[in-house]
Scaffold this active site. Structure first.
Site, PDB file in Angstrom:
ATOM      1  N   PHE A  15      46.312 -25.184  -8.946  1.00  0.00           N
ATOM      2  CA  PHE A  15      46.870 -25.664 -10.043  1.00  0.00           C
ATOM      3  C   PHE A  15      47.887 -24.662 -10.512  1.00  0.00           C
ATOM      4  O   PHE A  15      49.172 -25.689 -10.743  1.00  0.00           O
ATOM      5  CB  PHE A  15      45.539 -25.680 -11.163  1.00  0.00           C
ATOM      6  CG  PHE A  15      46.209 -25.818 -12.603  1.00  0.00           C
ATOM      7  CD1 PHE A  15      46.929 -26.791 -12.892  1.00  0.00           C
ATOM      8  CD2 PHE A  15      45.722 -24.937 -13.359  1.00  0.00           C
ATOM      9  CE1 PHE A  15      47.333 -26.931 -14.334  1.00  0.00           C
ATOM     10  CE2 PHE A  15      46.017 -25.102 -14.784  1.00  0.00           C
ATOM     11  CZ  PHE A  15      46.683 -26.122 -15.167  1.00  0.00           C
ATOM     12  N   ASN A  91      38.778 -13.191  -6.438  1.00  0.00           N
ATOM     13  CA  ASN A  91      39.594 -12.259  -7.322  1.00  0.00           C
ATOM     14  C   ASN A  91      39.846 -10.824  -6.863  1.00  0.00           C
ATOM     15  O   ASN A  91      40.783 -10.606  -6.048  1.00  0.00           O
ATOM     16  CB  ASN A  91      39.099 -12.241  -8.583  1.00  0.00           C
ATOM     17  CG  ASN A  91      39.094 -13.640  -9.185  1.00  0.00           C
ATOM     18  OD1 ASN A  91      40.222 -14.071  -9.835  1.00  0.00           O
ATOM     19  ND2 ASN A  91      37.999 -14.468  -9.436  1.00  0.00           N
ATOM     20  N   TYR A 141      34.407 -12.800 -15.705  1.00  0.00           N
ATOM     21  CA  TYR A 141      35.810 -13.221 -15.200  1.00  0.00           C
ATOM     22  C   TYR A 141      36.911 -12.452 -15.673  1.00  0.00           C
ATOM     23  O   TYR A 141      37.479 -11.666 -14.954  1.00  0.00           O
ATOM     24  CB  TYR A 141      36.077 -14.792 -15.343  1.00  0.00           C
ATOM     25  CG  TYR A 141      37.545 -15.114 -15.102  1.00  0.00           C
ATOM     26  CD1 TYR A 141      37.762 -15.184 -13.908  1.00  0.00           C
ATOM     27  CD2 TYR A 141      38.459 -15.149 -16.186  1.00  0.00           C
ATOM     28  CE1 TYR A 141      38.990 -15.680 -13.347  1.00  0.00           C
ATOM     29  CE2 TYR A 141      39.758 -15.641 -15.771  1.00  0.00           C
ATOM     30  CZ  TYR A 141      40.214 -15.991 -14.335  1.00  0.00           C
ATOM     31  OH  TYR A 141      41.528 -16.234 -13.891  1.00  0.00           O
ATOM     32  N   LYS A 145      39.144  -9.875 -13.509  1.00  0.00           N
ATOM     33  CA  LYS A 145      40.497  -9.811 -13.467  1.00  0.00           C
ATOM     34  C   LYS A 145      41.068  -8.497 -14.067  1.00  0.00           C
ATOM     35  O   LYS A 145      42.070  -7.951 -13.591  1.00  0.00           O
ATOM     36  CB  LYS A 145      41.022 -10.785 -14.528  1.00  0.00           C
ATOM     37  CG  LYS A 145      40.679 -12.335 -13.782  1.00  0.00           C
ATOM     38  CD  LYS A 145      41.410 -12.494 -12.621  1.00  0.00           C
ATOM     39  CE  LYS A 145      42.876 -12.922 -12.861  1.00  0.00           C
ATOM     40  NZ  LYS A 145      43.507 -13.567 -11.498  1.00  0.00           N
TER      41      LYS A 145
END
Length: 322
Positions: A15, A91, A141, A145
């Site tokens: 995306f 990640n 998440y 990150k």
């Protein structure tokens, strides 16, 4: 760095990665999209298939070395539909492998890590978050990150990578992931088009977030690839304004033109779920400010969703006629 360079965009068919690739190509850079998923890369980009989570340091280093890249944008990763273990691989593992790989290359390269506003956690209602805001992520998440960002900043401090972290707000635009709120709403509206009426039942749409047009985010990333003086920096990429989720859903309904009855669950209490970033540093270091409205970004989202759906229907009809 000045002038065009060859840039590897990890997650370049995703995306954000596709939009970043397009923004880089528009600035004259050569782009190689590196990704596991063989979806179309941006027009003008080459493609190298590679499972980034599974590839170790040596394989990734060989890929980057063979491509002779001068910069790497890490647009890989994810959260939607993944378990915490899968999020860690997508990640943290990818970033660890990337930094180990670039350390083996003959020349130091710029590494642009796409971080997230969710690394900050939440702020008191009405308070903006500068880059000096102490990160206290509240989601798995966000914690992952933040770990990625710290790895990149540590590598920059040690001089093994020309690393910069962009903490990006909630991105909206064409190709919106189907698991996201706006992706789910778009799918329901597409399904209801033929009936001429949609009925949406959603949770409380009261969270206030710093939303950002996809094309603006991509331009910020493209600027960071060659901007001087950004090694070791964290830079916020957002609009500097918080918008509630209800407003975005309403914008999407309006863009669709589908008459819709929206039923929203009552909020459990006073709203305290707030994120709004300060973005002055991006203007100073990157020469970047957001330019597109969220209404335009949502119009892009809807137009792309309609085009994809109509193309799939047309292809099915052709197959049926054969």
């Amino acid at each position: 760095m000045t002038g065009p360079v060859k840039v590897a965009v990890l997650g370049g068919t995703g995306f954000v990665g596709r939009a970043v690739s397009s923004a880089l190509i528009a600035r004259g850079h050569e782009v190689v999209a590196v990704a596991r998923t063989p979806r179309p890369a941006a027009e003008g980009a080459s493609f190298v298939p590679l499972d980034l989570a599974a590839a170790g340091r040596d394989r990734l280093a060989a890929t980057l070395g063979a491509q002779r890249v001068g910069a790497v944008v890490n647009a890989a990763g994810g959260m939607w539909g993944l378990t915490e273990a899968q999020m860690a691989d997508a990640n943290v593992t990818v970033v660890a492998h990337l930094l180990a790989a670039v350390e083996t290359l003959p020349a130091r390269v710029r590494v642009v890590q796409l971080g997230s506003v969710h690394e900050y956690g939440l702020a008191p209602l009405g308070k903006s978050m500068p880059e000096s805001f102490t990160p206290e992520p509240v989601t798995a998440y966000g914690k992952l990150k933040l770990e990625c960002s710290n790895l990149v900043l540590d590598a920059a401090a040690r001089g093994v990578a020309d690393g910069v972290v962009l903490r990006v707000g909630n991105v909206v635009g064409a190709g919106q992931p189907g698991h996201s709120l706006l992706g789910v709403v778009a799918a329901k509206l597409l399904e209801a088009r033929s009936r001429g009426q949609a009925e949406l039942t959603l949770g409380a749409l009261v969270s206030l977030r710093d939303f950002l047009a996809l094309t603006d985010a991509a331009e910020a990333v493209a600027a960071a690839v060659t901007a001087p003086g950004v090694a070791g920096e964290v830079v916020n990429i957002g609009t500097g304004h918080a918008y509630d989720a209800r407003r975005l859903v309403t914008m999407l309904i309006d863009a669709s033109g589908v008459p819709t009855t929206l039923t929203e669950a009552p909020a459990p209490g006073p709203e305290t779920d707030w994120q709004q970033m300060e973005i002055e540093k991006a203007a100073t270091l990157l020469g970047w400010t957001p330019r597109r409205s969220l209404a335009d970004a949502i119009a892009d989202l809807w137009a792309a969703a309609v085009a994809e759906t109509d193309a799939a229907v047309a292809e099915t009809e052709v197959d049926t006629d054969r």
